[in-house]
Design a protein around this motif. Structure first.
Motif, PDB file in Angstrom:
ATOM      1  N   SER A 166       0.859  -1.186   0.000  1.00  0.00           N
ATOM      2  CA  SER A 166       0.000   0.000   0.000  1.00  0.00           C
ATOM      3  C   SER A 166       0.893   1.233   0.000  1.00  0.00           C
ATOM      4  O   SER A 166       2.105   1.136   0.171  1.00  0.00           O
ATOM      5  N   ARG A 167       0.286   2.387  -0.212  1.00  0.00           N
ATOM      6  CA  ARG A 167       1.051   3.633  -0.298  1.00  0.00           C
ATOM      7  C   ARG A 167       2.271   3.461  -1.204  1.00  0.00           C
ATOM      8  O   ARG A 167       3.339   4.002  -0.938  1.00  0.00           O
ATOM      9  N   ARG A 168       2.060   2.684  -2.273  1.00  0.00           N
ATOM     10  CA  ARG A 168       3.173   2.392  -3.183  1.00  0.00           C
ATOM     11  C   ARG A 168       3.413   3.588  -4.098  1.00  0.00           C
ATOM     12  O   ARG A 168       2.492   4.094  -4.722  1.00  0.00           O
ATOM     13  N   ARG A 169       4.655   3.999  -4.173  1.00  0.00           N
ATOM     14  CA  ARG A 169       5.019   5.099  -5.038  1.00  0.00           C
ATOM     15  C   ARG A 169       6.074   4.630  -6.034  1.00  0.00           C
ATOM     16  O   ARG A 169       7.184   4.273  -5.660  1.00  0.00           O
ATOM     17  N   GLN A 170       5.664   4.583  -7.304  1.00  0.00           N
ATOM     18  CA  GLN A 170       6.558   4.207  -8.397  1.00  0.00           C
ATOM     19  C   GLN A 170       6.600   5.392  -9.351  1.00  0.00           C
ATOM     20  O   GLN A 170       5.796   5.477 -10.265  1.00  0.00           O
ATOM     21  N   ARG A 171       7.522   6.293  -9.126  1.00  0.00           N
ATOM     22  CA  ARG A 171       7.495   7.585  -9.797  1.00  0.00           C
ATOM     23  C   ARG A 171       7.449   7.437 -11.318  1.00  0.00           C
ATOM     24  O   ARG A 171       6.633   8.067 -11.988  1.00  0.00           O
ATOM     25  N   ILE A 172       8.304   6.592 -11.871  1.00  0.00           N
ATOM     26  CA  ILE A 172       8.371   6.481 -13.326  1.00  0.00           C
ATOM     27  C   ILE A 172       7.133   5.782 -13.873  1.00  0.00           C
ATOM     28  O   ILE A 172       6.511   6.253 -14.834  1.00  0.00           O
ATOM     29  N   GLN A 173       6.747   4.646 -13.274  1.00  0.00           N
ATOM     30  CA  GLN A 173       5.541   3.958 -13.761  1.00  0.00           C
ATOM     31  C   GLN A 173       4.318   4.849 -13.633  1.00  0.00           C
ATOM     32  O   GLN A 173       3.504   4.949 -14.562  1.00  0.00           O
ATOM     33  N   ASP A 174       4.160   5.491 -12.487  1.00  0.00           N
ATOM     34  CA  ASP A 174       3.000   6.362 -12.284  1.00  0.00           C
ATOM     35  C   ASP A 174       2.976   7.505 -13.299  1.00  0.00           C
ATOM     36  O   ASP A 174       1.930   7.802 -13.886  1.00  0.00           O
ATOM     37  N   ILE A 177       1.988   6.307 -16.853  1.00  0.00           N
ATOM     38  CA  ILE A 177       0.551   6.080 -17.015  1.00  0.00           C
ATOM     39  C   ILE A 177      -0.208   7.402 -16.983  1.00  0.00           C
ATOM     40  O   ILE A 177      -1.155   7.618 -17.756  1.00  0.00           O
ATOM     41  N   GLU A 178       0.213   8.304 -16.121  1.00  0.00           N
ATOM     42  CA  GLU A 178      -0.438   9.614 -16.051  1.00  0.00           C
ATOM     43  C   GLU A 178      -0.200  10.427 -17.321  1.00  0.00           C
ATOM     44  O   GLU A 178      -1.011  11.294 -17.669  1.00  0.00           O
ATOM     45  N   ALA A 179       0.907  10.150 -18.044  1.00  0.00           N
ATOM     46  CA  ALA A 179       1.161  10.830 -19.316  1.00  0.00           C
ATOM     47  C   ALA A 179       0.080  10.511 -20.341  1.00  0.00           C
ATOM     48  O   ALA A 179      -0.146  11.280 -21.278  1.00  0.00           O
ATOM     49  N   ALA A 180      -0.600   9.377 -20.136  1.00  0.00           N
ATOM     50  CA  ALA A 180      -1.712   9.003 -21.010  1.00  0.00           C
ATOM     51  C   ALA A 180      -3.041   9.545 -20.493  1.00  0.00           C
ATOM     52  O   ALA A 180      -4.103   9.215 -21.034  1.00  0.00           O
ATOM     53  N   GLY A 181      -2.998  10.364 -19.446  1.00  0.00           N
ATOM     54  CA  GLY A 181      -4.207  10.951 -18.893  1.00  0.00           C
ATOM     55  C   GLY A 181      -4.987  10.025 -17.989  1.00  0.00           C
ATOM     56  O   GLY A 181      -6.186  10.218 -17.768  1.00  0.00           O
ATOM     57  N   ILE A 182      -4.321   9.009 -17.439  1.00  0.00           N
ATOM     58  CA  ILE A 182      -4.973   8.028 -16.575  1.00  0.00           C
ATOM     59  C   ILE A 182      -4.490   8.231 -15.148  1.00  0.00           C
ATOM     60  O   ILE A 182      -3.284   8.243 -14.889  1.00  0.00           O
ATOM     61  N   GLN A 183      -5.415   8.383 -14.236  1.00  0.00           N
ATOM     62  CA  GLN A 183      -5.076   8.639 -12.841  1.00  0.00           C
ATOM     63  C   GLN A 183      -4.530   7.382 -12.181  1.00  0.00           C
ATOM     64  O   GLN A 183      -5.016   6.281 -12.381  1.00  0.00           O
ATOM     65  N   THR A 184      -3.487   7.554 -11.380  1.00  0.00           N
ATOM     66  CA  THR A 184      -2.943   6.462 -10.576  1.00  0.00           C
ATOM     67  C   THR A 184      -3.112   6.841  -9.110  1.00  0.00           C
ATOM     68  O   THR A 184      -3.558   7.927  -8.783  1.00  0.00           O
ATOM     69  N   GLY A 185      -2.778   5.895  -8.217  1.00  0.00           N
ATOM     70  CA  GLY A 185      -2.747   6.326  -6.820  1.00  0.00           C
ATOM     71  C   GLY A 185      -3.442   5.434  -5.832  1.00  0.00           C
ATOM     72  O   GLY A 185      -2.880   4.456  -5.391  1.00  0.00           O
ATOM     73  N   GLN A 186      -4.699   5.709  -5.509  1.00  0.00           N
ATOM     74  CA  GLN A 186      -5.288   5.257  -4.256  1.00  0.00           C
ATOM     75  C   GLN A 186      -5.967   3.893  -4.281  1.00  0.00           C
ATOM     76  O   GLN A 186      -6.485   3.463  -3.254  1.00  0.00           O
ATOM     77  N   SER A 187      -5.992   3.183  -5.416  1.00  0.00           N
ATOM     78  CA  SER A 187      -6.784   1.952  -5.478  1.00  0.00           C
ATOM     79  C   SER A 187      -6.301   0.900  -4.488  1.00  0.00           C
ATOM     80  O   SER A 187      -7.111   0.232  -3.842  1.00  0.00           O
ATOM     81  N   GLU A 188      -4.968   0.739  -4.345  1.00  0.00           N
ATOM     82  CA  GLU A 188      -4.452  -0.250  -3.402  1.00  0.00           C
ATOM     83  C   GLU A 188      -4.777   0.149  -1.969  1.00  0.00           C
ATOM     84  O   GLU A 188      -5.168  -0.699  -1.152  1.00  0.00           O
ATOM     85  N   ASP A 189      -4.612   1.429  -1.640  1.00  0.00           N
ATOM     86  CA  ASP A 189      -4.900   1.893  -0.288  1.00  0.00           C
ATOM     87  C   ASP A 189      -6.382   1.726   0.037  1.00  0.00           C
ATOM     88  O   ASP A 189      -6.752   1.300   1.137  1.00  0.00           O
ATOM     89  N   ASP A 190      -7.255   2.050  -0.908  1.00  0.00           N
ATOM     90  CA  ASP A 190      -8.692   1.866  -0.698  1.00  0.00           C
ATOM     91  C   ASP A 190      -9.018   0.390  -0.499  1.00  0.00           C
ATOM     92  O   ASP A 190      -9.878   0.041   0.318  1.00  0.00           O
ATOM     93  N   GLY A 191      -8.321  -0.466  -1.235  1.00  0.00           N
ATOM     94  CA  GLY A 191      -8.560  -1.895  -1.112  1.00  0.00           C
ATOM     95  C   GLY A 191      -8.229  -2.424   0.272  1.00  0.00           C
ATOM     96  O   GLY A 191      -8.943  -3.279   0.815  1.00  0.00           O
ATOM     97  N   ILE A 192      -7.142  -1.935   0.860  1.00  0.00           N
ATOM     98  CA  ILE A 192      -6.772  -2.344   2.220  1.00  0.00           C
ATOM     99  C   ILE A 192      -7.875  -1.953   3.204  1.00  0.00           C
ATOM    100  O   ILE A 192      -8.291  -2.749   4.053  1.00  0.00           O
ATOM    101  N   ALA A 193      -8.357  -0.725   3.099  1.00  0.00           N
ATOM    102  CA  ALA A 193      -9.411  -0.257   4.010  1.00  0.00           C
ATOM    103  C   ALA A 193     -10.689  -1.065   3.834  1.00  0.00           C
ATOM    104  O   ALA A 193     -11.348  -1.435   4.817  1.00  0.00           O
ATOM    105  N   THR A 264       8.864   2.872  -3.266  1.00  0.00           N
ATOM    106  CA  THR A 264       8.654   2.901  -1.815  1.00  0.00           C
ATOM    107  C   THR A 264       7.244   2.414  -1.526  1.00  0.00           C
ATOM    108  O   THR A 264       6.296   2.746  -2.249  1.00  0.00           O
ATOM    109  N   THR A 265       7.097   1.611  -0.488  1.00  0.00           N
ATOM    110  CA  THR A 265       5.786   1.048  -0.191  1.00  0.00           C
ATOM    111  C   THR A 265       5.682   0.666   1.279  1.00  0.00           C
ATOM    112  O   THR A 265       6.699   0.460   1.952  1.00  0.00           O
ATOM    113  N   THR A 266       4.470   0.605   1.768  1.00  0.00           N
ATOM    114  CA  THR A 266       4.172   0.055   3.092  1.00  0.00           C
ATOM    115  C   THR A 266       3.482  -1.285   2.893  1.00  0.00           C
ATOM    116  O   THR A 266       2.419  -1.348   2.275  1.00  0.00           O
ATOM    117  N   ILE A 267       4.114  -2.343   3.396  1.00  0.00           N
ATOM    118  CA  ILE A 267       3.538  -3.679   3.289  1.00  0.00           C
ATOM    119  C   ILE A 267       2.567  -3.875   4.452  1.00  0.00           C
ATOM    120  O   ILE A 267       2.924  -3.725   5.609  1.00  0.00           O
TER     121      ILE A 267
END
Length: 274
Positions: A166-174, A177-193, A264-267
């Protein structure tokens, strides 16, 4: 009444966007399989997940284990050395091939592996309901919504684990994908909750542990392009130059045909008993 309404709402709302993309998921993990197969077998003395399992689960030769999203079989084989029966399932046929090789190499005849999409697995027909003493999903998207979690719980006689980044940050991958206009971010964190919420509403008492990790990853430029395009396609269909936008961004940050990524990530590990 309120609890039942909350569960029904969660069931409707918590559905993986990749649920209807089995072929794409299989392709993604087939491509990654060799990398996973090259990793050393995890050991109980050093691996955080196996250390937690050994502290909480009585390991013995009568133990039955189900590994959902088993990948190349490392954790299933490690547990097979201490258990009676271990079953691993994964959506990737190449992962399953490597898992079978791993079991054979380590002389674990009590480990069996099958290729299937957990989202569509008929656990009643397979005879999985209430069959396994220990059921876990370790660092896998196989359990990513209400229905896949429900089936995990339904297979267990006692101990359950789900471990996810969770809270995974992959600067280049993110950014690709965002260069294509697609939002990245909170899906994994929301899934944990939502996972915790679903277990709590179902009457379980889940325990949660965290640890921070930093991963260094390196891919060829072409491999990174394929990886990012496929990951983007799990979110939505690509149209109107979006794939080209991903490729152009990666071209701009590659060095000598390679992409180096610091993640960087929180397992998060969630444990409960049924």
């Amino acid at each position: 009444m309120m609890k039942k309404m909350d569960i029904e709402m969660l069931k409707r709302e918590w559905v993986s966007p990749a649920r209807n993309k089995s072929a794409l998921q299989a392709e993604i993990w087939d491509r990654a399989a060799e990398n996973f197969a090259d990793r050393p077998l995890p050991e109980f003395e050093t691996d955080p997940f196996l250390k937690l399992v050994s502290r909480t689960v009585p390991l013995h030769r009568g133990l039955s284990v189900l590994d959902i999203g088993c990948g190349a079989g490392g954790y299933a084989v490690a547990l097979a050395k201490w258990a009676g029966e271990v079953v691993g399932v994964d959506i990737s046929s190449r992962m399953i091939d490597y898992a079978k090789q791993c079991a054979e190499k380590n002389h674990c005849a009590n480990a069996a592996f099958s290729c299937l999409d957990w989202a569509y697995a008929d656990i009643e027909k397979m005879g999985f309901e209430k069959r396994f003493d220990l059921v876990f999903a370790h660092m896998t998207p196989a359990v990513s919504d209400f229905e896949t979690l429900r089936k995990l719980v339904a297979c267990a006689k006692r101990d359950c684990f789900v471990q996810k980044p969770s809270r995974r940050r992959q600067r280049i991958q993110d950014q690709a994908i965002e260069a294509a206009g697609i939002q990245t971010g909170q899906s994994e964190d929301d899934g944990i909750a939502k996972l915790f919420q679903a277990l709590w509403l179902a009457g379980f008492c889940p325990e949660v542990q965290y640890r921070n990790e930093v991963w260094e990853q390196e891919r060829t430029l072409e491999d990174m392009k394929q990886w990012c395009v496929k990951r983007a396609q799990l979110r939505q269909e690509l149209i109107g130059g979006q794939e080209e936008a991903i490729g152009s961004f990666l071209d701009s940050v590659s060095i000598d045909g390679m992409i180096h990524e610091t993640v960087t990530t929180t397992i998060v590990t969630i444990y409960w008993q049924v």
